[in-house]
Design an enzyme around this catalytic site. Sequence first.
Site, short mmCIF file in Angstrom:
data_model
loop_
_atom_site.label_atom_id
_atom_site.label_comp_id
_atom_site.label_asym_id
_atom_site.label_seq_id
_atom_site.Cartn_x
_atom_site.Cartn_y
_atom_site.Cartn_z
N HIS A 283 -15.82 -35.89 1.05
CA HIS A 283 -15.51 -35.48 -0.33
C HIS A 283 -16.49 -34.41 -0.83
O HIS A 283 -16.04 -33.34 -1.28
CB HIS A 283 -15.50 -36.70 -1.25
CG HIS A 283 -15.51 -36.37 -2.70
ND1 HIS A 283 -14.47 -35.74 -3.33
CD2 HIS A 283 -16.46 -36.58 -3.66
CE1 HIS A 283 -14.76 -35.57 -4.62
NE2 HIS A 283 -15.96 -36.07 -4.84
N GLU B 25 -26.37 -40.82 -7.76
CA GLU B 25 -25.61 -41.92 -8.33
C GLU B 25 -25.28 -43.01 -7.31
O GLU B 25 -25.38 -44.20 -7.60
CB GLU B 25 -24.29 -41.39 -8.93
CG GLU B 25 -23.45 -42.48 -9.56
CD GLU B 25 -22.09 -41.98 -10.00
OE1 GLU B 25 -21.47 -42.65 -10.83
OE2 GLU B 25 -21.66 -40.92 -9.52
N ASP B 26 -24.91 -42.62 -6.09
CA ASP B 26 -24.32 -43.57 -5.15
C ASP B 26 -25.18 -43.88 -3.94
O ASP B 26 -24.74 -44.64 -3.06
CB ASP B 26 -22.96 -43.03 -4.66
CG ASP B 26 -21.95 -42.95 -5.78
OD1 ASP B 26 -22.11 -43.71 -6.76
OD2 ASP B 26 -21.02 -42.13 -5.70
#
Length: 714
Positions: free
Chosen positions: A47, A75-76
């Site tokens: 992505h 964030e992840d």
Amino acid sequence: MTADDLIELVRAYNPKTNADLIREAYEFGEQMHEGQFRQSGEPYFTHPVEVAAILTEQRLDDATIITALLHDTIEDTKANYAIVAEKFGDEIARLVDGVTKLTNLQLSSVETKQAENFRKLFIAMSRDLRVILVKLADRLHNMRTIKSMRVEKQGQKARETMDIYAPLAGRMGMQWMREELEDLAFKVLNPEGRASIMRRFLTLQKESGDVIQRITKDMVKVLGKAGIEADVIGRAKKPYSIWRKMQEKEMGFSRLSDIYGFRVITQSEEDCYRTLGAIHQRWRAVPGRFKDYISQPKSNGYRSIHTTVLGRDGKRVEVQIRTQLMHEVAESGVAAHWSYRDGQRAENDFAVDPAKWISQLTEQFDGDEDHEDFLEAVKLEMYSDKVFCFTPKGEVIKLPRGATPIDFAFAIHTRIGTACVGAKVDHMRVPLWTRLKNGQSVEIITAEGQSPQATWLDIAVTGKAKSAIRRSLRQQDRDQFVKLGRELARSAFGHVRKRVTEKVLDTAARTLRLSSGEEVLARLGSSELTGQQVVQAVYPELTPPEGEKVDTRRAVIGLSPGQRFDRAPCCKPLPGERIVGITFRGKGVVVHSIDCARMTEYEDQPERWVDLRWHEGSHPAVYDSVLDLTISNDAGVLGRMCTLIGETGANISDLLFLDRKPDFYRLLIYVELRDLMHLHTLMRALEAESDVASIDRFRDETVSAPSAVLTGVK
């Protein structure tokens, strides 16, 4: 796509690119996202790579491409701001952090929250517009792959895209992205409508052949005879664009005529006007469908001549005429400021300065402006077509279509708008409700001592004018409103046996997102708020909603059939919070809130993570939570606190005193609640009490999990 493939895409427009830094970012992102997968089953890192590839189509700089590769790392993954800054520099770290903050904005929530997040979005954009470019590319790739999401998630993302991201892309001048985002969202929100448009297109092609190719040849021939060198590009309009025209004009597909669009790219600005003359000589122009954005550019730098003519078989054909440099800005919009060509920042006189562009959007919004006013102004700015009017000195004022002299006056200056008593349009006195048209000259007549009238709210169109009028009306007789509001508040709170204190009013102001308790009283006195609304802001009715309660054994969605769950004792998540599950062999799943500090213990075990969410609906008040409360050590205070907790529909299961002082004491109160909103409401009601010094939600991060047999609610 490999790192080398991506580098080649960048090198095609920027031979001097820092290939080593892009490769390092690629490898770092791939490492950080290792073990993560998308809903489609693909490795997650595909992505960010595709997002970066989309941005290469805009010929953007290395920092933006690298930001795309890293935009989800903070964030992840276990990466943080400091790590990104150390490896790639402060500029890229700031951009990645900016994209992360945009991602965390829930822009599709209720209206007031949406307005607040719009303000945050524009603040983030004002720092560096490249943040929103990465976010738009991120949304575009997510929409291209939306079929792998859950059905309800598809609908939510599609609506958010249609309402916010597509118009924002258009407002930034990235029309191609706006059209694709709209069409992808349209495909999700109304697949039958889109399919019917596509079927009619196929039928039309069979009946009339390749109309685009024939008209293109006609135009090339006409321009050749006029001695004009130009490229002609024809296309059918996107299905959503056609659907929107059908809805606006209330007509069927067969009656629509301007479903084809053509662009003529010339060598010079002079050739643009020569092309316009040649086309109008060959085909009849449609009245009222001519716009000259070359002499009057849009605020995002867009320049082009638009005209509509009657082509073959009397069909309307829309034609856009522009130079190559104008075309680059028309394709990239504000992003053209960062475009590269042959290793250098592209010199394009038509590219708008992003800082000036964003300031035009935000300068009219005062910091203390109401959220609903701000949202109204932003939506008008993003969605409306423009009219261009002139001051008596020849200065151009841009306004939304349908604007009035009042909007014109406030667009010049708030002082001019406030003092407006009349207007002349093209030297003729006109009523203030007159709708302005393109090219008109407007003169505002002012008088000292004049102030806005309430009826102006129905006349004004722009968010700036409406906001200024509301502020002025509120200011007038404010003291009387405050005095009347205090009496109304005393009466309203008296009905529920509560006193109106300054602390109560300040609590109501925070809940209602107003600046102060005095502002609450002013709006209450001016009938902008009701006494019931103010009371509910502090002491809302918390009787459980009618209807069937959610079964506690099936309160969590995302578990395997027969799989048991328990709430983690460290964070005690409540319905309404974002949650994640951790599997334990033989004991089921332990549910944590997404921000629980203990989740770091499982970072290296992604195979144990389960994506969960709470069942929507009415939950019973059986979920325990702990409040950390400091209150006055006076007679009857604790009793009043317990009574207030009971009045809000919560049940006290235990009390634990932590610290006693002569004047205050601190204790933990164990309460059983329905959901997160129930918790917030209870805390708000307690916080409004004058005997409460502080209140917080208590979470015990020292507790390990699991420690009990899993039965569903524990």
